[in-house]
Design an enzyme around this catalytic site. Structure first.
Site, PDB file in Angstrom:
ATOM      1  N   CYS A   1      -2.421  -0.188   7.416  1.00 48.51           N
ATOM      2  CA  CYS A   1      -1.672   1.057   7.261  1.00 48.51           C
ATOM      3  C   CYS A   1      -1.779   1.931   8.506  1.00 48.51           C
ATOM      4  CB  CYS A   1      -2.151   1.802   6.026  1.00 48.51           C
ATOM      5  SG  CYS A   1      -1.746   0.915   4.492  1.00 48.51           S
TER       6      CYS A   1
ATOM      7  N   CYS B   1      -6.378   1.891   5.675  1.00 47.35           N
ATOM      8  CA  CYS B   1      -6.951   0.644   6.175  1.00 47.35           C
ATOM      9  C   CYS B   1      -6.315   0.331   7.533  1.00 47.35           C
ATOM     10  CB  CYS B   1      -6.680  -0.483   5.186  1.00 47.35           C
ATOM     11  SG  CYS B   1      -4.932  -0.953   5.084  1.00 47.35           S
TER      12      CYS B   1
ATOM     13  N   HIS C   1       0.853  -1.183   0.000  1.00 50.55           N
ATOM     14  CA  HIS C   1       0.000   0.000   0.000  1.00 50.55           C
ATOM     15  C   HIS C   1       0.893   1.238   0.000  1.00 50.55           C
ATOM     16  CE1 HIS C   1      -3.931  -1.877   1.729  1.00 50.55           C
ATOM     17  NE2 HIS C   1      -3.300  -2.742   0.950  1.00 50.55           N
TER      18      HIS C   1
ATOM     19  N   GLU D   1       0.936   3.886   1.798  1.00 51.40           N
ATOM     20  CA  GLU D   1       1.403   4.327   3.110  1.00 51.40           C
ATOM     21  C   GLU D   1       2.585   3.489   3.604  1.00 51.40           C
ATOM     22  OE1 GLU D   1      -3.208   4.590   3.367  1.00 51.40           O
ATOM     23  OE2 GLU D   1      -1.721   3.472   2.231  1.00 51.40           O
TER      24      GLU D   1
END
Length: 159
Positions: free
Chosen positions: A89, A86, A56, A58
């Site tokens: 993260c 999410c 992801h 992040e």
């Protein structure tokens, strides 16, 4: 007024990252990490490209910032994200000691900064992260809407 300009300036950089993800047929999420008014890391989603659930924007940005600062502690850093994080993260954001996150669009299905629940406010951790949402919200939402519309069209054409 200047503070709003600064927030928008950094969110525009996160949007540029989201557009890179879009071109790779990745969910268009972009992220930048800022320390002392300077971008120290940029990233976008690479989950499909790398075939890795953890890629992801992040997480990748946190890894880059940690390498640049030679520390897992990203103290006094701020993160600009085009989409609400999410749980995975959010956990990494808390663990890395990021001071504040700025969110563009909220994620009503998997977001944990207030949409599904709020991992940053509803639980007691050893580190608190400030959250501000709605920075360039319309632009961040539009990229996601366009992406999923194009993806549905592409799938329809290929079936």
């Amino acid at each position: 007024m200047e503070e709003i300009y600064v927030k928008e300036k950094f969110m525009h950089e996160a949007i540029k990252e989201a557009k890179k993800a879009y071109k790779k047929l990745e969910v268009p999420v972009g992220c930048v990490i800022v320390k002392n008014g300077e971008i120290i890391a940029k990233a976008h989603n690479l989950k499909e490209t790398k075939k890795d659930t953890t890629k992801h924007a992040e997480i990748i940005a946190i890894q880059k910032a940690s390498k640049k600062l030679n520390s897992w502690r990203l103290i006094d850093c701020e993160m600009y994200i085009t989409l609400e994080p999410c749980a995975m993260c959010a956990g990494a954001i808390i663990q890395s000691r990021i001071k504040k996150i700025y969110i563009g669009a909220m994620d009503l299905k998997t977001g944990v900064a207030g949409s599904v629940f709020n991992l940053f406010k509803d639980y007691k951790f050893n580190h608190n992260v400030d959250v501000e949402e709605g920075i360039l919200k319309s632009e961040c939402e539009q990229i996601l809407k366009n992406f999923f519309k194009d993806l549905r069209k592409l799938k329809k054409e290929n079936s």
